[in-house]
Design a protein around this motif. Structure first.
Motif, PDB file in Angstrom:
ATOM      1  N   GLU A 114      11.054 113.199 -27.402  1.00 41.90           N
ATOM      2  CA  GLU A 114      12.466 113.518 -27.604  1.00 41.90           C
ATOM      3  C   GLU A 114      13.049 112.457 -28.536  1.00 41.90           C
ATOM      4  O   GLU A 114      12.762 111.280 -28.377  1.00 41.90           O
ATOM      5  N   MET A 115      13.878 112.878 -29.475  1.00 46.51           N
ATOM      6  CA  MET A 115      14.492 111.907 -30.383  1.00 46.51           C
ATOM      7  C   MET A 115      15.947 112.276 -30.652  1.00 46.51           C
ATOM      8  O   MET A 115      16.267 113.439 -30.893  1.00 46.51           O
ATOM      9  N   ASP A 116      16.788 111.256 -30.569  1.00 44.58           N
ATOM     10  CA  ASP A 116      18.197 111.442 -30.907  1.00 44.58           C
ATOM     11  C   ASP A 116      18.768 110.088 -31.315  1.00 44.58           C
ATOM     12  O   ASP A 116      18.071 109.074 -31.266  1.00 44.58           O
ATOM     13  N   GLU A 117      20.016 110.080 -31.720  1.00 41.08           N
ATOM     14  CA  GLU A 117      20.666 108.847 -32.143  1.00 41.08           C
ATOM     15  C   GLU A 117      21.891 108.575 -31.274  1.00 41.08           C
ATOM     16  O   GLU A 117      22.583 109.497 -30.854  1.00 41.08           O
ATOM     17  N   GLY A 118      22.107 107.302 -30.973  1.00 44.56           N
ATOM     18  CA  GLY A 118      23.259 106.888 -30.194  1.00 44.56           C
ATOM     19  C   GLY A 118      24.067 105.878 -30.972  1.00 44.56           C
ATOM     20  O   GLY A 118      23.540 105.172 -31.844  1.00 44.56           O
ATOM     21  N   TYR A 119      25.352 105.797 -30.681  1.00 45.00           N
ATOM     22  CA  TYR A 119      26.244 104.867 -31.376  1.00 45.00           C
ATOM     23  C   TYR A 119      26.668 103.763 -30.413  1.00 45.00           C
ATOM     24  O   TYR A 119      27.279 104.042 -29.380  1.00 45.00           O
ATOM     25  N   PHE A 120      26.308 102.531 -30.763  1.00 48.41           N
ATOM     26  CA  PHE A 120      26.579 101.380 -29.908  1.00 48.41           C
ATOM     27  C   PHE A 120      27.717 100.556 -30.489  1.00 48.41           C
ATOM     28  O   PHE A 120      27.750 100.291 -31.698  1.00 48.41           O
ATOM     29  N   THR A 121      28.620 100.141 -29.617  1.00 48.17           N
ATOM     30  CA  THR A 121      29.759  99.332 -30.046  1.00 48.17           C
ATOM     31  C   THR A 121      29.313  97.901 -30.312  1.00 48.17           C
ATOM     32  O   THR A 121      28.676  97.273 -29.456  1.00 48.17           O
ATOM     33  N   VAL A 122      29.607  97.410 -31.498  1.00 54.18           N
ATOM     34  CA  VAL A 122      29.250  96.036 -31.875  1.00 54.18           C
ATOM     35  C   VAL A 122      30.460  95.362 -32.502  1.00 54.18           C
ATOM     36  O   VAL A 122      31.430  96.023 -32.907  1.00 54.18           O
ATOM     37  N   GLU A 123      30.397  94.043 -32.600  1.00 55.67           N
ATOM     38  CA  GLU A 123      31.475  93.285 -33.225  1.00 55.67           C
ATOM     39  C   GLU A 123      31.493  93.583 -34.718  1.00 55.67           C
ATOM     40  O   GLU A 123      30.456  93.623 -35.375  1.00 55.67           O
ATOM     41  N   ALA A 124      32.688  93.792 -35.260  1.00 57.26           N
ATOM     42  CA  ALA A 124      32.819  94.093 -36.683  1.00 57.26           C
ATOM     43  C   ALA A 124      32.388  92.898 -37.516  1.00 57.26           C
ATOM     44  O   ALA A 124      32.460  91.750 -37.079  1.00 57.26           O
ATOM     45  N   SER A 125      31.952  93.167 -38.736  1.00 56.63           N
ATOM     46  CA  SER A 125      31.534  92.102 -39.637  1.00 56.63           C
ATOM     47  C   SER A 125      32.728  91.262 -40.049  1.00 56.63           C
ATOM     48  O   SER A 125      33.880  91.659 -39.900  1.00 56.63           O
ATOM     49  N   GLN A 126      32.468  90.085 -40.619  1.00 57.99           N
ATOM     50  CA  GLN A 126      33.535  89.191 -41.074  1.00 57.99           C
ATOM     51  C   GLN A 126      34.393  89.864 -42.145  1.00 57.99           C
ATOM     52  O   GLN A 126      35.601  89.677 -42.202  1.00 57.99           O
ATOM     53  N   GLN A 127      33.735  90.688 -42.960  1.00 55.75           N
ATOM     54  CA  GLN A 127      34.470  91.393 -44.019  1.00 55.75           C
ATOM     55  C   GLN A 127      35.512  92.326 -43.410  1.00 55.75           C
ATOM     56  O   GLN A 127      36.640  92.423 -43.879  1.00 55.75           O
ATOM     57  N   ALA A 128      35.113  92.997 -42.304  1.00 58.82           N
ATOM     58  CA  ALA A 128      36.048  93.895 -41.627  1.00 58.82           C
ATOM     59  C   ALA A 128      37.188  93.115 -40.998  1.00 58.82           C
ATOM     60  O   ALA A 128      38.330  93.546 -40.972  1.00 58.82           O
ATOM     61  N   HIS A 129      36.872  91.929 -40.478  1.00 60.20           N
ATOM     62  CA  HIS A 129      37.895  91.089 -39.859  1.00 60.20           C
ATOM     63  C   HIS A 129      38.976  90.682 -40.861  1.00 60.20           C
ATOM     64  O   HIS A 129      40.129  90.460 -40.499  1.00 60.20           O
ATOM     65  N   ASN A 130      38.573  90.577 -42.132  1.00 57.75           N
ATOM     66  CA  ASN A 130      39.499  90.098 -43.144  1.00 57.75           C
ATOM     67  C   ASN A 130      40.414  91.186 -43.718  1.00 57.75           C
ATOM     68  O   ASN A 130      41.317  90.908 -44.499  1.00 57.75           O
ATOM     69  N   THR A 131      40.154  92.453 -43.355  1.00 55.73           N
ATOM     70  CA  THR A 131      41.008  93.531 -43.832  1.00 55.73           C
ATOM     71  C   THR A 131      42.270  93.595 -42.989  1.00 55.73           C
ATOM     72  O   THR A 131      42.321  93.092 -41.869  1.00 55.73           O
ATOM     73  N   GLN A 132      43.260  94.259 -43.500  1.00 52.67           N
ATOM     74  CA  GLN A 132      44.527  94.336 -42.795  1.00 52.67           C
ATOM     75  C   GLN A 132      44.431  95.138 -41.509  1.00 52.67           C
ATOM     76  O   GLN A 132      45.091  94.835 -40.520  1.00 52.67           O
ATOM     77  N   LYS A 133      43.591  96.167 -41.514  1.00 55.02           N
ATOM     78  CA  LYS A 133      43.495  97.036 -40.344  1.00 55.02           C
ATOM     79  C   LYS A 133      42.710  96.393 -39.216  1.00 55.02           C
ATOM     80  O   LYS A 133      42.849  96.768 -38.066  1.00 55.02           O
ATOM     81  N   ALA A 134      41.836  95.484 -39.552  1.00 54.13           N
ATOM     82  CA  ALA A 134      40.968  94.899 -38.527  1.00 54.13           C
ATOM     83  C   ALA A 134      41.637  93.685 -37.918  1.00 54.13           C
ATOM     84  O   ALA A 134      41.807  92.672 -38.567  1.00 54.13           O
ATOM     85  N   GLY A 135      42.018  93.805 -36.676  1.00 54.63           N
ATOM     86  CA  GLY A 135      42.641  92.688 -35.980  1.00 54.63           C
ATOM     87  C   GLY A 135      41.608  91.863 -35.254  1.00 54.63           C
ATOM     88  O   GLY A 135      40.404  92.070 -35.378  1.00 54.63           O
ATOM     89  N   ARG A 136      42.097  90.926 -34.483  1.00 53.71           N
ATOM     90  CA  ARG A 136      41.206  90.051 -33.732  1.00 53.71           C
ATOM     91  C   ARG A 136      40.407  90.863 -32.715  1.00 53.71           C
ATOM     92  O   ARG A 136      40.950  91.712 -32.015  1.00 53.71           O
ATOM     93  N   GLY A 137      39.099  90.598 -32.640  1.00 57.65           N
ATOM     94  CA  GLY A 137      38.258  91.325 -31.695  1.00 57.65           C
ATOM     95  C   GLY A 137      37.911  92.723 -32.170  1.00 57.65           C
ATOM     96  O   GLY A 137      37.620  93.591 -31.368  1.00 57.65           O
ATOM     97  N   SER A 138      37.974  92.966 -33.484  1.00 57.40           N
ATOM     98  CA  SER A 138      37.680  94.292 -34.023  1.00 57.40           C
ATOM     99  C   SER A 138      36.247  94.690 -33.737  1.00 57.40           C
ATOM    100  O   SER A 138      35.346  93.868 -33.700  1.00 57.40           O
ATOM    101  N   LYS A 139      36.053  95.999 -33.549  1.00 53.09           N
ATOM    102  CA  LYS A 139      34.732  96.518 -33.220  1.00 53.09           C
ATOM    103  C   LYS A 139      34.376  97.658 -34.142  1.00 53.09           C
ATOM    104  O   LYS A 139      35.239  98.295 -34.743  1.00 53.09           O
ATOM    105  N   THR A 140      33.082  97.923 -34.241  1.00 56.90           N
ATOM    106  CA  THR A 140      32.598  99.035 -35.040  1.00 56.90           C
ATOM    107  C   THR A 140      31.419  99.661 -34.299  1.00 56.90           C
ATOM    108  O   THR A 140      31.037  99.203 -33.217  1.00 56.90           O
ATOM    109  N   LYS A 141      30.839 100.699 -34.881  1.00 56.92           N
ATOM    110  CA  LYS A 141      29.725 101.397 -34.246  1.00 56.92           C
ATOM    111  C   LYS A 141      28.450 101.215 -35.065  1.00 56.92           C
ATOM    112  O   LYS A 141      28.493 101.229 -36.295  1.00 56.92           O
ATOM    113  N   SER A 142      27.349 101.051 -34.372  1.00 56.51           N
ATOM    114  CA  SER A 142      26.052 100.934 -35.043  1.00 56.51           C
ATOM    115  C   SER A 142      25.140 102.061 -34.566  1.00 56.51           C
ATOM    116  O   SER A 142      25.065 102.347 -33.363  1.00 56.51           O
TER     117      SER A 142
END
Length: 288
Positions: A114-142
């Motif tokens: 059986e094969m499928d893909e899952g999306y795991f919550t991880v800490e956003a990259s530093q680049q994402a942290h530096n954008t206006q939308k990304a606040g402290r503790g920003s997260k993304t999906k991997s």
């Protein structure tokens, strides 16, 4: 001692002359090879080599990691062992997780998969942290590919057919492109000896090139509960494990956390023997 017993089982080879005949020098904690008289310390070639942490700290950590289904954060191991500095503990635990992954990479899956893909919550990259939308503790999906090797079992008395699961693999995908999915999948399976079940994702268009049969179904509630049952159980359990154990996980280290989860999952029936297996993985791992 226990580590020497495990090293002897795996075999000790001289890096200089490739000789396997040796003497054990108890007072030096070293092997001396008969042909060239060179010596190799007990920890040489293992992930414990050159570590500033004591041998017993490594062994206690291996014990802690192998005695529970849940993970142990480096912070918790530091607390349990009463160690002052966090950084060496973090490095040690990640080396062990890397060794777990290398050990499981030796084996491929076959039969029904059986094969499928899952999306795991991880800490956003530093680049994402530096954008206006990304606040402290920003997260993304991997995105993570999860594969489960299953087998069909039929109850002789009732005739009921069930799929039971044996082994798993989980690999972080860099993107959604089918080429990356294909390459990751090809490394995980035993060539033409597999029948793979997936949903109808466009990421899997070339999977049939690597297996005997590729069967795909439209993704819905029934597919999740039946055809892809085990991969979804694994994804769900891994997410629950991570949330309950770790404060945050950076994307670049996600594979290491998955290594630990899958390593324990694949050895869920080993009981106390998993300690010996993790010691062996520490001995045979490549890189420090």
């Amino acid at each position: 001692m226990h580590l020497k017993e495990q090293r002897d089982k795996e075999g000790v080879v001289c890096k200089r002359c490739h000789d396997t005949e040796h003497y054990w020098l108890q007072n030096k904690w070293s092997y001396q090879y008969k042909s060239c008289n060179s010596r190799t310390s007990l920890l040489s070639g293992t992930i414990m080599e050159s570590s500033k942490l004591s041998f017993m700290t490594w062994y206690k950590t291996i014990f802690l990691l192998s005695t529970t289904k849940k993970g142990f954060s480096s912070k918790e191991i530091q607390r349990q062992l009463g160690l002052k500095r966090y950084e060496p503990v973090w490095a040690m635990v990640h080396k062990l997780r890397k060794a777990m992954g290398q050990r499981d990479d030796r084996y491929t899956l076959e039969g029904m998969i059986e094969m499928d893909e899952g999306y795991f919550t991880v800490e956003a990259s530093q680049q994402a942290h530096n954008t206006q939308k990304a606040g402290r503790g920003s997260k993304t999906k991997s995105n993570v590919m999860v594969i489960a090797e299953s087998t069909i079992l039929e109850d002789i008395d009732t005739g009921k057919v069930e799929r039971q699961c044996r082994y798993f693999k989980a690999k972080v995908l860099d993107d959604h492109k089918s080429e990356g999915t294909d390459a990751t999948f090809e490394k995980a399976i035993d060539g033409e000896k597999t029948i793979v079940f997936t949903d109808k994702s466009t990421s899997y268009v070339n999977i049939a090139d690597y297996v005997e049969i590729h069967m795909s179904e439209k993704s819905d509630a029934q597919t999740t509960k039946e055809t892809l049952k085990w991969v979804h159980i694994a994804i769900s359990n891994a997410k629950r494990n991570f949330v309950g154990t770790y404060h945050k996980i950076k994307k670049k280290y996600l594979q290491l956390y998955l290594n630990e989860f899958v390593y324990k999952l694949n050895r869920r029936y080993f009981g106390e023997r998993i300690f010996d297996r993790l010691v062996i993985a520490s001995i045979t791992a490549n890189g420090h």
